[in-house]
Design a protein around this motif. Sequence first.
Motif, PDB file in Angstrom:
ATOM      1  N   GLU A 213      48.301  -4.833   0.181  1.00 53.06           N
ATOM      2  CA  GLU A 213      48.705  -4.521   1.537  1.00 53.06           C
ATOM      3  C   GLU A 213      49.013  -5.815   2.265  1.00 53.06           C
ATOM      4  O   GLU A 213      48.321  -6.814   2.086  1.00 53.06           O
ATOM      5  N   PRO A 214      50.051  -5.818   3.080  1.00 51.50           N
ATOM      6  CA  PRO A 214      50.367  -7.040   3.823  1.00 51.50           C
ATOM      7  C   PRO A 214      49.265  -7.359   4.829  1.00 51.50           C
ATOM      8  O   PRO A 214      48.693  -6.455   5.439  1.00 51.50           O
ATOM      9  N   THR A 215      48.964  -8.616   4.962  1.00 49.85           N
ATOM     10  CA  THR A 215      47.927  -9.017   5.904  1.00 49.85           C
ATOM     11  C   THR A 215      48.551  -9.594   7.167  1.00 49.85           C
ATOM     12  O   THR A 215      49.661 -10.115   7.154  1.00 49.85           O
ATOM     13  N   GLN A 216      47.812  -9.473   8.213  1.00 50.19           N
ATOM     14  CA  GLN A 216      48.196 -10.027   9.501  1.00 50.19           C
ATOM     15  C   GLN A 216      47.029 -10.859   9.999  1.00 50.19           C
ATOM     16  O   GLN A 216      45.878 -10.418   9.936  1.00 50.19           O
ATOM     17  N   ARG A 217      47.284 -12.047  10.474  1.00 51.72           N
ATOM     18  CA  ARG A 217      46.232 -12.884  11.043  1.00 51.72           C
ATOM     19  C   ARG A 217      46.095 -12.551  12.520  1.00 51.72           C
ATOM     20  O   ARG A 217      47.069 -12.551  13.263  1.00 51.72           O
ATOM     21  N   VAL A 218      44.858 -12.244  12.926  1.00 47.35           N
ATOM     22  CA  VAL A 218      44.568 -11.966  14.327  1.00 47.35           C
ATOM     23  C   VAL A 218      43.556 -12.992  14.824  1.00 47.35           C
ATOM     24  O   VAL A 218      42.805 -13.566  14.043  1.00 47.35           O
ATOM     25  N   TYR A 219      43.562 -13.180  16.127  1.00 52.64           N
ATOM     26  CA  TYR A 219      42.737 -14.217  16.735  1.00 52.64           C
ATOM     27  C   TYR A 219      41.807 -13.621  17.784  1.00 52.64           C
ATOM     28  O   TYR A 219      42.098 -12.584  18.375  1.00 52.64           O
ATOM     29  N   ALA A 220      40.703 -14.292  18.000  1.00 50.92           N
ATOM     30  CA  ALA A 220      39.740 -13.907  19.032  1.00 50.92           C
ATOM     31  C   ALA A 220      39.196 -15.179  19.666  1.00 50.92           C
ATOM     32  O   ALA A 220      39.300 -16.270  19.094  1.00 50.92           O
ATOM     33  N   GLU A 221      38.608 -15.016  20.822  1.00 46.41           N
ATOM     34  CA  GLU A 221      37.990 -16.144  21.511  1.00 46.41           C
ATOM     35  C   GLU A 221      36.605 -15.727  21.978  1.00 46.41           C
ATOM     36  O   GLU A 221      36.457 -14.724  22.675  1.00 46.41           O
ATOM     37  N   LEU A 222      35.597 -16.478  21.557  1.00 47.66           N
ATOM     38  CA  LEU A 222      34.249 -16.300  22.083  1.00 47.66           C
ATOM     39  C   LEU A 222      34.143 -17.131  23.347  1.00 47.66           C
ATOM     40  O   LEU A 222      34.521 -18.307  23.356  1.00 47.66           O
ATOM     41  N   LEU A 223      33.631 -16.541  24.417  1.00 46.88           N
ATOM     42  CA  LEU A 223      33.443 -17.240  25.683  1.00 46.88           C
ATOM     43  C   LEU A 223      31.948 -17.272  25.966  1.00 46.88           C
ATOM     44  O   LEU A 223      31.304 -16.221  26.016  1.00 46.88           O
ATOM     45  N   GLY A 224      31.398 -18.460  26.123  1.00 49.41           N
ATOM     46  CA  GLY A 224      29.966 -18.604  26.349  1.00 49.41           C
ATOM     47  C   GLY A 224      29.664 -19.292  27.665  1.00 49.41           C
ATOM     48  O   GLY A 224      30.247 -20.326  27.980  1.00 49.41           O
ATOM     49  N   THR A 225      28.761 -18.698  28.442  1.00 49.96           N
ATOM     50  CA  THR A 225      28.304 -19.307  29.691  1.00 49.96           C
ATOM     51  C   THR A 225      26.784 -19.277  29.714  1.00 49.96           C
ATOM     52  O   THR A 225      26.150 -18.596  28.919  1.00 49.96           O
ATOM     53  N   GLY A 226      26.211 -20.033  30.626  1.00 54.12           N
ATOM     54  CA  GLY A 226      24.761 -20.053  30.759  1.00 54.12           C
ATOM     55  C   GLY A 226      24.120 -21.167  29.965  1.00 54.12           C
ATOM     56  O   GLY A 226      22.920 -21.170  29.760  1.00 54.12           O
ATOM     57  N   THR A 227      24.926 -22.111  29.496  1.00 52.92           N
ATOM     58  CA  THR A 227      24.379 -23.250  28.763  1.00 52.92           C
ATOM     59  C   THR A 227      24.392 -24.467  29.674  1.00 52.92           C
ATOM     60  O   THR A 227      25.111 -24.521  30.655  1.00 52.92           O
ATOM     61  N   ASN A 228      23.580 -25.438  29.339  1.00 53.90           N
ATOM     62  CA  ASN A 228      23.647 -26.702  30.039  1.00 53.90           C
ATOM     63  C   ASN A 228      23.757 -27.816  29.000  1.00 53.90           C
ATOM     64  O   ASN A 228      23.755 -27.561  27.800  1.00 53.90           O
ATOM     65  N   PHE A 229      23.848 -29.022  29.450  1.00 55.71           N
ATOM     66  CA  PHE A 229      24.081 -30.152  28.550  1.00 55.71           C
ATOM     67  C   PHE A 229      23.034 -30.242  27.446  1.00 55.71           C
ATOM     68  O   PHE A 229      23.349 -30.489  26.300  1.00 55.71           O
ATOM     69  N   LEU A 230      21.772 -30.029  27.792  1.00 58.34           N
ATOM     70  CA  LEU A 230      20.693 -30.147  26.801  1.00 58.34           C
ATOM     71  C   LEU A 230      20.404 -28.832  26.082  1.00 58.34           C
ATOM     72  O   LEU A 230      19.526 -28.766  25.236  1.00 58.34           O
ATOM     73  N   ASN A 231      21.157 -27.780  26.435  1.00 58.33           N
ATOM     74  CA  ASN A 231      20.982 -26.458  25.831  1.00 58.33           C
ATOM     75  C   ASN A 231      19.539 -25.962  25.958  1.00 58.33           C
ATOM     76  O   ASN A 231      18.959 -25.436  25.024  1.00 58.33           O
ATOM     77  N   LEU A 232      18.947 -26.168  27.170  1.00 56.01           N
ATOM     78  CA  LEU A 232      17.573 -25.746  27.392  1.00 56.01           C
ATOM     79  C   LEU A 232      17.464 -24.257  27.704  1.00 56.01           C
ATOM     80  O   LEU A 232      16.394 -23.692  27.599  1.00 56.01           O
ATOM     81  N   ASN A 233      18.569 -23.639  28.106  1.00 56.18           N
ATOM     82  CA  ASN A 233      18.530 -22.200  28.337  1.00 56.18           C
ATOM     83  C   ASN A 233      18.343 -21.485  27.007  1.00 56.18           C
ATOM     84  O   ASN A 233      18.903 -21.871  25.996  1.00 56.18           O
ATOM     85  N   LYS A 234      17.562 -20.446  27.017  1.00 53.02           N
ATOM     86  CA  LYS A 234      17.277 -19.728  25.781  1.00 53.02           C
ATOM     87  C   LYS A 234      18.364 -18.722  25.421  1.00 53.02           C
ATOM     88  O   LYS A 234      18.448 -18.296  24.293  1.00 53.02           O
ATOM     89  N   ASN A 235      19.168 -18.312  26.384  1.00 51.06           N
ATOM     90  CA  ASN A 235      20.202 -17.327  26.105  1.00 51.06           C
ATOM     91  C   ASN A 235      21.555 -17.812  26.595  1.00 51.06           C
ATOM     92  O   ASN A 235      21.651 -18.466  27.620  1.00 51.06           O
ATOM     93  N   VAL A 236      22.568 -17.449  25.842  1.00 52.98           N
ATOM     94  CA  VAL A 236      23.942 -17.729  26.208  1.00 52.98           C
ATOM     95  C   VAL A 236      24.620 -16.387  26.423  1.00 52.98           C
ATOM     96  O   VAL A 236      24.502 -15.494  25.589  1.00 52.98           O
ATOM     97  N   LYS A 237      25.282 -16.221  27.560  1.00 53.96           N
ATOM     98  CA  LYS A 237      26.044 -14.996  27.784  1.00 53.96           C
ATOM     99  C   LYS A 237      27.372 -15.162  27.058  1.00 53.96           C
ATOM    100  O   LYS A 237      28.147 -16.059  27.360  1.00 53.96           O
ATOM    101  N   VAL A 238      27.594 -14.288  26.086  1.00 55.33           N
ATOM    102  CA  VAL A 238      28.778 -14.394  25.247  1.00 55.33           C
ATOM    103  C   VAL A 238      29.624 -13.142  25.399  1.00 55.33           C
ATOM    104  O   VAL A 238      29.121 -12.024  25.364  1.00 55.33           O
TER     105      VAL A 238
END
Length: 119
Positions: A13-38
């Motif tokens: 079967e012919p294939t098609q390449r598809v793309y996605a983007e993960l967007l993450g917020t709620g992080t800081n420089f040191l990644n001290l937050n325990k959760n990332v909103k994705v």
Amino acid sequence: MMLSVSTTVSAEEPTQRVYAELLGTGTNFLNLNKNVKVSVDLGQFQSATKAYTLLDENGKDIKFNSMVAAMNYMGERGWKFIQAYVVTVSNQNVLHWLLYKDITDPTQIKEGLNVKNMD
């Protein structure tokens, strides 16, 4: 000496390449937050809302400890990493991770993902 050669033709079967983007917020420089909103943008929306929230098997928002955890989640569903970059909006870092996967049918874009439109 006789040589018998058997050939089989497989209809790939012919294939098609598809793309996605993960967007993450709620992080800081040191990644001290325990959760990332994705959220994930699968490029399917025509309206202003263009991303999905990822849900677990119970329909609850998935909370990731890091963007790597989110990428592992997507990798288990066939997505491959391309590139990452950060955009700062109002003193908040928004992480963007670009992914791709090869599919044979458009319905495979969401395969393995439980999602809802972001409000």
